[in-house]
Design a protein around this motif. Structure first.
Motif, short mmCIF file in Angstrom:
data_model
loop_
_atom_site.label_atom_id
_atom_site.label_comp_id
_atom_site.label_asym_id
_atom_site.label_seq_id
_atom_site.Cartn_x
_atom_site.Cartn_y
_atom_site.Cartn_z
N GLY A 10 6.95 68.87 89.23
CA GLY A 10 6.05 68.22 88.28
C GLY A 10 5.40 67.00 88.89
O GLY A 10 5.64 66.63 90.03
N THR A 11 4.57 66.36 88.10
CA THR A 11 3.89 65.15 88.52
C THR A 11 4.89 64.02 88.70
O THR A 11 5.77 63.83 87.87
CB THR A 11 2.84 64.75 87.47
N MET A 12 4.76 63.28 89.78
CA MET A 12 5.63 62.15 90.07
C MET A 12 4.91 60.86 89.69
O MET A 12 3.70 60.75 89.85
CB MET A 12 6.01 62.12 91.55
N VAL A 13 5.67 59.90 89.19
CA VAL A 13 5.13 58.58 88.84
C VAL A 13 5.93 57.53 89.59
O VAL A 13 7.15 57.64 89.70
CB VAL A 13 5.23 58.33 87.31
N GLU A 14 5.24 56.54 90.14
CA GLU A 14 5.92 55.47 90.85
C GLU A 14 6.03 54.25 89.95
O GLU A 14 5.09 53.89 89.25
CB GLU A 14 5.18 55.12 92.14
N TYR A 15 7.20 53.61 90.00
CA TYR A 15 7.48 52.42 89.21
C TYR A 15 7.94 51.30 90.13
O TYR A 15 8.75 51.52 91.03
CB TYR A 15 8.61 52.68 88.20
N VAL A 16 7.45 50.08 89.87
CA VAL A 16 7.98 48.89 90.50
C VAL A 16 9.12 48.45 89.59
O VAL A 16 8.92 48.28 88.39
CB VAL A 16 6.91 47.77 90.60
N THR A 17 10.32 48.31 90.15
CA THR A 17 11.46 47.95 89.32
C THR A 17 11.68 46.44 89.33
O THR A 17 11.37 45.76 90.31
CB THR A 17 12.75 48.66 89.78
N LEU A 24 17.52 46.74 83.90
CA LEU A 24 16.54 47.29 84.83
C LEU A 24 15.31 47.75 84.05
O LEU A 24 15.42 48.47 83.06
CB LEU A 24 17.14 48.48 85.59
N PHE A 25 14.15 47.29 84.49
CA PHE A 25 12.87 47.68 83.91
C PHE A 25 12.01 48.30 84.99
O PHE A 25 12.16 47.99 86.17
CB PHE A 25 12.13 46.47 83.33
N GLY A 26 11.09 49.16 84.59
CA GLY A 26 10.13 49.75 85.51
C GLY A 26 8.72 49.53 85.00
O GLY A 26 8.46 49.69 83.80
N LEU A 27 7.83 49.11 85.88
CA LEU A 27 6.42 48.97 85.54
C LEU A 27 5.66 50.02 86.33
O LEU A 27 5.84 50.13 87.55
CB LEU A 27 5.89 47.59 85.93
N PRO A 28 4.80 50.79 85.66
CA PRO A 28 4.01 51.79 86.41
C PRO A 28 3.24 51.09 87.53
O PRO A 28 2.55 50.10 87.30
CB PRO A 28 3.07 52.35 85.35
N HIS A 131 13.99 56.09 81.64
CA HIS A 131 14.45 57.06 82.63
C HIS A 131 15.94 56.83 82.80
O HIS A 131 16.38 55.70 82.96
CB HIS A 131 13.76 56.85 84.00
N ARG A 132 16.70 57.90 82.75
CA ARG A 132 18.14 57.81 83.00
C ARG A 132 18.36 57.97 84.50
O ARG A 132 18.03 59.01 85.07
CB ARG A 132 18.89 58.89 82.23
N MET A 138 16.71 52.84 82.99
CA MET A 138 15.55 52.05 83.34
C MET A 138 14.57 52.12 82.18
O MET A 138 14.11 53.20 81.80
CB MET A 138 14.86 52.57 84.61
N VAL A 139 14.28 50.96 81.61
CA VAL A 139 13.33 50.87 80.51
C VAL A 139 11.94 50.73 81.11
O VAL A 139 11.68 49.83 81.92
CB VAL A 139 13.65 49.66 79.60
N VAL A 140 11.03 51.62 80.74
CA VAL A 140 9.65 51.58 81.25
C VAL A 140 8.85 50.62 80.37
O VAL A 140 8.71 50.84 79.16
CB VAL A 140 9.01 52.99 81.22
N LEU A 141 8.36 49.54 80.98
CA LEU A 141 7.57 48.57 80.23
C LEU A 141 6.16 49.09 80.01
O LEU A 141 5.51 49.55 80.95
CB LEU A 141 7.51 47.23 80.97
#
Length: 157
Positions: A10-17, A24-28, A131-132, A138-141
């Motif tokens: 599937g499509t991959m998304v990159e996050y800055v953690t 832990l948070f992730g920003l696209p 994302h587990r 990881m909570v996506v902001l």
């Protein structure tokens, strides 16, 4: 923390953690302009507690948002210097104050789940899903939601 790549087609998304208050948070990565150490932040009189102030970053005026205050968390007691993640919204520059920057994670888009019902309400209102990961969540902001109050403050002025 190591960069993780899943063998999903599937499509991959990159996050800055980023770590904020031990979470832990992730920003696209598509929303992140830069990461910097905020220096000489000037407090803005009568601004909300969530606005740490403004600073000049390479000739741009950047509004600095205290993510701990935005999430209703206490100030850090360790005395470490906060870092900032630079984001833009409608042509305005913002710096989100965080405790610590992490790495870039590449995760499958279909691995993102809706906010769990037991997610802290302060986080849930700013989260665009979770994302587990191995042993942690990881909570996506959602950058637009994070800056939503800021926009209301500006419109009221």
């Amino acid at each position: 923390m190591r960069s993780k790549t899943h063998a999903s087609e599937g499509t991959m998304v990159e996050y800055v953690t980023a770590m904020i208050g031990g979470q832990l948070f992730g920003l696209p990565i598509s929303r992140v302009q830069d990461v910097f150490m905020p220096e000489r932040v000037t407090r803005v009189p009568l601004s909300s507690r969530e606005i740490a102030g403004v600073l000049n970053l390479r000739g741009r005026i950047v509004t600095v948002v205290d993510m701990r205050a935005r999430l209703g968390l206490p100030r850090p007691e360790d005395g470490k210097t906060a870092m900032a993640v630079g984001v833009d919204l409608r042509g305005e520059s913002y710096g989100l104050l965080i405790d610590q920057i992490g790495e870039v994670l590449r995760l499958p888009e279909d691995g993102k789940e809706e906010n769990p019902v037991n997610l802290d309400p302060r986080m849930a209102k700013l989260a665009g899903g979770v994302h587990r990961l191995d042993g942690q969540l990881m909570v996506v902001l959602d950058v637009d939601r994070v800056l939503e109050l800021e926009t209301k403050v500006q419109m009221a002025a």
